[in-house]
Design a protein around this motif. Structure first.
Motif, PDB file in Angstrom:
ATOM      1  N   ASP A 151     -53.672   0.475 -32.829  1.00 21.56           N
ATOM      2  CA  ASP A 151     -52.328   1.059 -32.729  1.00 21.56           C
ATOM      3  C   ASP A 151     -52.352   2.356 -31.926  1.00 21.56           C
ATOM      4  OD1 ASP A 151     -51.039  -0.944 -34.066  1.00 21.56           O
ATOM      5  OD2 ASP A 151     -50.781   0.164 -35.940  1.00 21.56           O
ATOM      6  N   GLN A 152     -53.383   3.166 -32.137  1.00 21.20           N
ATOM      7  CA  GLN A 152     -53.473   4.435 -31.420  1.00 21.20           C
ATOM      8  C   GLN A 152     -53.722   4.227 -29.933  1.00 21.20           C
ATOM      9  OE1 GLN A 152     -56.487   6.651 -33.492  1.00 21.20           O
ATOM     10  NE2 GLN A 152     -55.121   7.185 -35.186  1.00 21.20           N
ATOM     11  N   ALA A 153     -54.423   3.162 -29.585  1.00 23.48           N
ATOM     12  CA  ALA A 153     -54.734   2.890 -28.184  1.00 23.48           C
ATOM     13  C   ALA A 153     -53.574   2.198 -27.457  1.00 23.48           C
ATOM     14  CB  ALA A 153     -55.986   2.032 -28.087  1.00 23.48           C
ATOM     15  N   ALA A 154     -52.655   1.603 -28.207  1.00 22.51           N
ATOM     16  CA  ALA A 154     -51.541   0.868 -27.594  1.00 22.51           C
ATOM     17  C   ALA A 154     -50.563   1.827 -26.929  1.00 22.51           C
ATOM     18  CB  ALA A 154     -50.824   0.046 -28.648  1.00 22.51           C
ATOM     19  N   GLU A 155     -49.969   1.354 -25.834  1.00 21.62           N
ATOM     20  CA  GLU A 155     -49.036   2.184 -25.093  1.00 21.62           C
ATOM     21  C   GLU A 155     -47.598   2.060 -25.572  1.00 21.62           C
ATOM     22  OE1 GLU A 155     -49.494   1.466 -20.932  1.00 21.62           O
ATOM     23  OE2 GLU A 155     -51.618   1.974 -20.949  1.00 21.62           O
ATOM     24  N   ASP A 165     -44.652  -0.418 -28.413  1.00 18.85           N
ATOM     25  CA  ASP A 165     -44.512  -1.262 -29.590  1.00 18.85           C
ATOM     26  C   ASP A 165     -44.866  -2.720 -29.293  1.00 18.85           C
ATOM     27  OD1 ASP A 165     -43.786   0.818 -31.224  1.00 18.85           O
ATOM     28  OD2 ASP A 165     -41.629   0.502 -30.956  1.00 18.85           O
ATOM     29  N   ALA A 166     -44.552  -3.190 -28.111  1.00 17.56           N
ATOM     30  CA  ALA A 166     -44.856  -4.576 -27.758  1.00 17.56           C
ATOM     31  C   ALA A 166     -46.367  -4.807 -27.754  1.00 17.56           C
ATOM     32  CB  ALA A 166     -44.257  -4.931 -26.403  1.00 17.56           C
ATOM     33  N   GLU A 167     -47.108  -3.858 -27.224  1.00 20.14           N
ATOM     34  CA  GLU A 167     -48.562  -3.986 -27.210  1.00 20.14           C
ATOM     35  C   GLU A 167     -49.119  -3.918 -28.627  1.00 20.14           C
ATOM     36  OE1 GLU A 167     -52.534  -2.159 -25.042  1.00 20.14           O
ATOM     37  OE2 GLU A 167     -50.568  -1.293 -24.584  1.00 20.14           O
ATOM     38  N   ARG A 168     -48.535  -3.073 -29.476  1.00 20.15           N
ATOM     39  CA  ARG A 168     -48.964  -3.005 -30.875  1.00 20.15           C
ATOM     40  C   ARG A 168     -48.746  -4.349 -31.566  1.00 20.15           C
ATOM     41  NH1 ARG A 168     -46.359   1.757 -30.254  1.00 20.15           N
ATOM     42  NH2 ARG A 168     -47.705   3.554 -30.207  1.00 20.15           N
ATOM     43  N   ALA A 169     -47.604  -4.966 -31.306  1.00 19.90           N
ATOM     44  CA  ALA A 169     -47.305  -6.266 -31.912  1.00 19.90           C
ATOM     45  C   ALA A 169     -48.283  -7.336 -31.431  1.00 19.90           C
ATOM     46  CB  ALA A 169     -45.870  -6.674 -31.602  1.00 19.90           C
ATOM     47  N   ARG A 170     -48.597  -7.336 -30.139  1.00 21.06           N
ATOM     48  CA  ARG A 170     -49.566  -8.299 -29.610  1.00 21.06           C
ATOM     49  C   ARG A 170     -50.946  -8.079 -30.235  1.00 21.06           C
ATOM     50  NH1 ARG A 170     -46.820  -7.059 -24.880  1.00 21.06           N
ATOM     51  NH2 ARG A 170     -48.446  -5.620 -24.221  1.00 21.06           N
ATOM     52  N   ASN A 171     -51.353  -6.831 -30.338  1.00 18.34           N
ATOM     53  CA  ASN A 171     -52.656  -6.512 -30.937  1.00 18.34           C
ATOM     54  C   ASN A 171     -52.711  -6.977 -32.391  1.00 18.34           C
ATOM     55  OD1 ASN A 171     -53.554  -5.340 -28.582  1.00 18.34           O
ATOM     56  ND2 ASN A 171     -53.129  -3.247 -29.241  1.00 18.34           N
ATOM     57  N   ARG A 172     -51.648  -6.731 -33.142  1.00 23.01           N
ATOM     58  CA  ARG A 172     -51.601  -7.113 -34.548  1.00 23.01           C
ATOM     59  C   ARG A 172     -51.649  -8.638 -34.691  1.00 23.01           C
ATOM     60  NH1 ARG A 172     -47.707  -3.851 -35.889  1.00 23.01           N
ATOM     61  NH2 ARG A 172     -49.141  -2.167 -36.285  1.00 23.01           N
ATOM     62  N   ALA A 173     -50.942  -9.346 -33.798  1.00 24.16           N
ATOM     63  CA  ALA A 173     -50.951 -10.812 -33.835  1.00 24.16           C
ATOM     64  C   ALA A 173     -52.353 -11.343 -33.572  1.00 24.16           C
ATOM     65  CB  ALA A 173     -49.965 -11.367 -32.811  1.00 24.16           C
ATOM     66  N   LYS A 174     -53.067 -10.747 -32.633  1.00 22.02           N
ATOM     67  CA  LYS A 174     -54.443 -11.166 -32.347  1.00 22.02           C
ATOM     68  C   LYS A 174     -55.366 -10.869 -33.529  1.00 22.02           C
ATOM     69  CE  LYS A 174     -54.380 -10.332 -27.367  1.00 22.02           C
ATOM     70  NZ  LYS A 174     -54.937  -9.478 -26.311  1.00 22.02           N
ATOM     71  N   LEU A 175     -55.189  -9.703 -34.134  1.00 23.60           N
ATOM     72  CA  LEU A 175     -56.061  -9.275 -35.219  1.00 23.60           C
ATOM     73  C   LEU A 175     -55.933 -10.182 -36.435  1.00 23.60           C
ATOM     74  CD1 LEU A 175     -58.052  -7.093 -36.214  1.00 23.60           C
ATOM     75  CD2 LEU A 175     -56.072  -5.810 -37.046  1.00 23.60           C
ATOM     76  N   TYR A 176     -54.720 -10.576 -36.770  1.00 23.05           N
ATOM     77  CA  TYR A 176     -54.485 -11.354 -37.980  1.00 23.05           C
ATOM     78  C   TYR A 176     -54.363 -12.855 -37.728  1.00 23.05           C
ATOM     79  CZ  TYR A 176     -53.912  -6.951 -40.385  1.00 23.05           C
ATOM     80  OH  TYR A 176     -54.144  -5.715 -40.914  1.00 23.05           O
TER      81      TYR A 176
END
Length: 72
Positions: free
Chosen positions: A10-14, A16-27
């Motif tokens: 989350d801290q590295a994301a630029e 909200d869309a990137e945060r959502a993509r990262n979270r989807a990949k993680l889980y």
């Protein structure tokens, strides 16, 4: 451990869309994972509709006992 990974991502994301993509990949479930019987994967501890209906009936019966009303 997932919480720490999610926080770092989350801290590295630029945005909200990137945060959502990262979270989807993680889980996301592992590649190639298939639930038994070809069903869609469920959250651990999730109820089926039949289990939820049975629980509702049980709670109504207990409520009727406590309050002295008839269930139905």
């Amino acid at each position: 451990m997932l919480n720490a990974a999610e926080s770092a991502m989350d801290q590295a994301a630029e945005d909200d869309a990137e945060r959502a993509r990262n979270r989807a990949k993680l889980y996301a479930p592992p590649k190639g994972y298939r639930a038994p019987g070809g069903q869609k994967p469920r959250m651990p501890g999730a109820m089926t509709a039949a289990q939820a209906q049975a629980l509702t009936r049980q709670l109504a019966a207990q409520d009727a006992q406590v309050t002295g009303r008839r269930s139905g």
